[in-house]
Design a protein around this motif. Sequence first.
Motif, PDB file in Angstrom:
ATOM      1  N   ASP A  39       5.319 -16.539   1.096  1.00  0.00           N
ATOM      2  CA  ASP A  39       4.292 -17.301   1.497  1.00  0.00           C
ATOM      3  C   ASP A  39       4.715 -18.600   1.561  1.00  0.00           C
ATOM      4  O   ASP A  39       4.321 -19.439   2.451  1.00  0.00           O
ATOM      5  N   ALA A  73       7.145 -19.675   4.125  1.00  0.00           N
ATOM      6  CA  ALA A  73       6.081 -19.572   5.672  1.00  0.00           C
ATOM      7  C   ALA A  73       5.395 -20.688   5.857  1.00  0.00           C
ATOM      8  O   ALA A  73       5.169 -21.432   6.851  1.00  0.00           O
ATOM      9  N   MET A  74       4.775 -21.166   4.599  1.00  0.00           N
ATOM     10  CA  MET A  74       3.735 -22.267   4.571  1.00  0.00           C
ATOM     11  C   MET A  74       4.705 -23.461   4.959  1.00  0.00           C
ATOM     12  O   MET A  74       4.233 -24.613   5.735  1.00  0.00           O
ATOM     13  N   ASP A  81       5.709 -23.621   8.616  1.00  0.00           N
ATOM     14  CA  ASP A  81       4.563 -24.117   9.529  1.00  0.00           C
ATOM     15  C   ASP A  81       4.324 -25.625   9.423  1.00  0.00           C
ATOM     16  O   ASP A  81       4.042 -26.010  10.593  1.00  0.00           O
ATOM     17  N   LYS A  91       7.063 -27.148  11.587  1.00  0.00           N
ATOM     18  CA  LYS A  91       6.964 -26.656  12.919  1.00  0.00           C
ATOM     19  C   LYS A  91       5.734 -27.642  13.625  1.00  0.00           C
ATOM     20  O   LYS A  91       6.009 -28.015  14.740  1.00  0.00           O
ATOM     21  N   HIS A  92       4.908 -28.072  12.635  1.00  0.00           N
ATOM     22  CA  HIS A  92       3.821 -29.166  13.080  1.00  0.00           C
ATOM     23  C   HIS A  92       4.120 -30.375  12.930  1.00  0.00           C
ATOM     24  O   HIS A  92       3.141 -31.280  13.216  1.00  0.00           O
ATOM     25  N   ARG A 118      -6.360 -29.828   9.357  1.00  0.00           N
ATOM     26  CA  ARG A 118      -5.824 -28.340   9.332  1.00  0.00           C
ATOM     27  C   ARG A 118      -6.239 -27.849   7.856  1.00  0.00           C
ATOM     28  O   ARG A 118      -6.198 -28.667   6.934  1.00  0.00           O
ATOM     29  N   ILE A 135      -4.834 -24.108   6.336  1.00  0.00           N
ATOM     30  CA  ILE A 135      -4.205 -23.058   6.625  1.00  0.00           C
ATOM     31  C   ILE A 135      -3.837 -22.325   5.357  1.00  0.00           C
ATOM     32  O   ILE A 135      -3.995 -22.618   4.308  1.00  0.00           O
ATOM     33  N   THR A 138      -3.485 -16.852   7.884  1.00  0.00           N
ATOM     34  CA  THR A 138      -3.504 -17.524   9.218  1.00  0.00           C
ATOM     35  C   THR A 138      -2.046 -18.099   9.700  1.00  0.00           C
ATOM     36  O   THR A 138      -2.160 -18.822  10.698  1.00  0.00           O
ATOM     37  N   VAL A 139      -1.130 -17.814   9.175  1.00  0.00           N
ATOM     38  CA  VAL A 139       0.387 -18.464   9.415  1.00  0.00           C
ATOM     39  C   VAL A 139       1.353 -17.075   9.817  1.00  0.00           C
ATOM     40  O   VAL A 139       1.500 -16.292   8.857  1.00  0.00           O
ATOM     41  N   SER A 140       1.940 -17.091  10.673  1.00  0.00           N
ATOM     42  CA  SER A 140       2.724 -15.929  10.970  1.00  0.00           C
ATOM     43  C   SER A 140       3.843 -15.977  10.175  1.00  0.00           C
ATOM     44  O   SER A 140       4.515 -17.252   9.778  1.00  0.00           O
TER      45      SER A 140
END
Length: 174
Positions: free
Chosen positions: A33, A36-37, A40, A43-44, A162, A164, A168-170
């Motif tokens: 996790d 992944a966070m 994300d 990515k943004h 935001r 998240i 909520t995150v792929s």
Amino acid sequence: MRRLIIVRHAKAERSQPGGSDLFRRLKPRGRNDAAAMGADLAKHNLVPDLAAVSTAARTRETWALAGAAFTPAVPVAFESRIYDAEADDILAVIAETDSKIETLAVVGHNPGVHELAALLAGSGDANAQDRLALGFPTAGVAVIAFDSRDWHLRPHSGRIERFISPKTVSGATD
């Protein structure tokens, strides 16, 4: 404009009898996790100029995995005052941040990080505010923007951009 990225540590092991809470490590789910966070956020294009991280093992590990998504590496300040801190204590740490820093990540613990996000978010994305009102899950991230010249932040002066969570995150787990 200032941007504060508030991160709750990822899912950690339970305390062991006689063991110190400071040394709790992340579970495999938490490691996945946290990475992944961070991915994300990258990515943004939500890249901090500095990360202020609690000295607990689980927050340090969360940031190591999340921060690996950023190139170049984000400078880190390990801050014992964030460990098990209330919102006002975390705000005091934030207020000491150099005004040259435009985006600050704070990696800490509940209930302090949830209290902090709720205290600072006065407007912004309604969906994010609604989800934040329900709680701040492990590996959750709130991004709050401020029109401020420095890091002396006032209650309800921020705009939540935001909120998240691993759900909520792929790429993160449930």
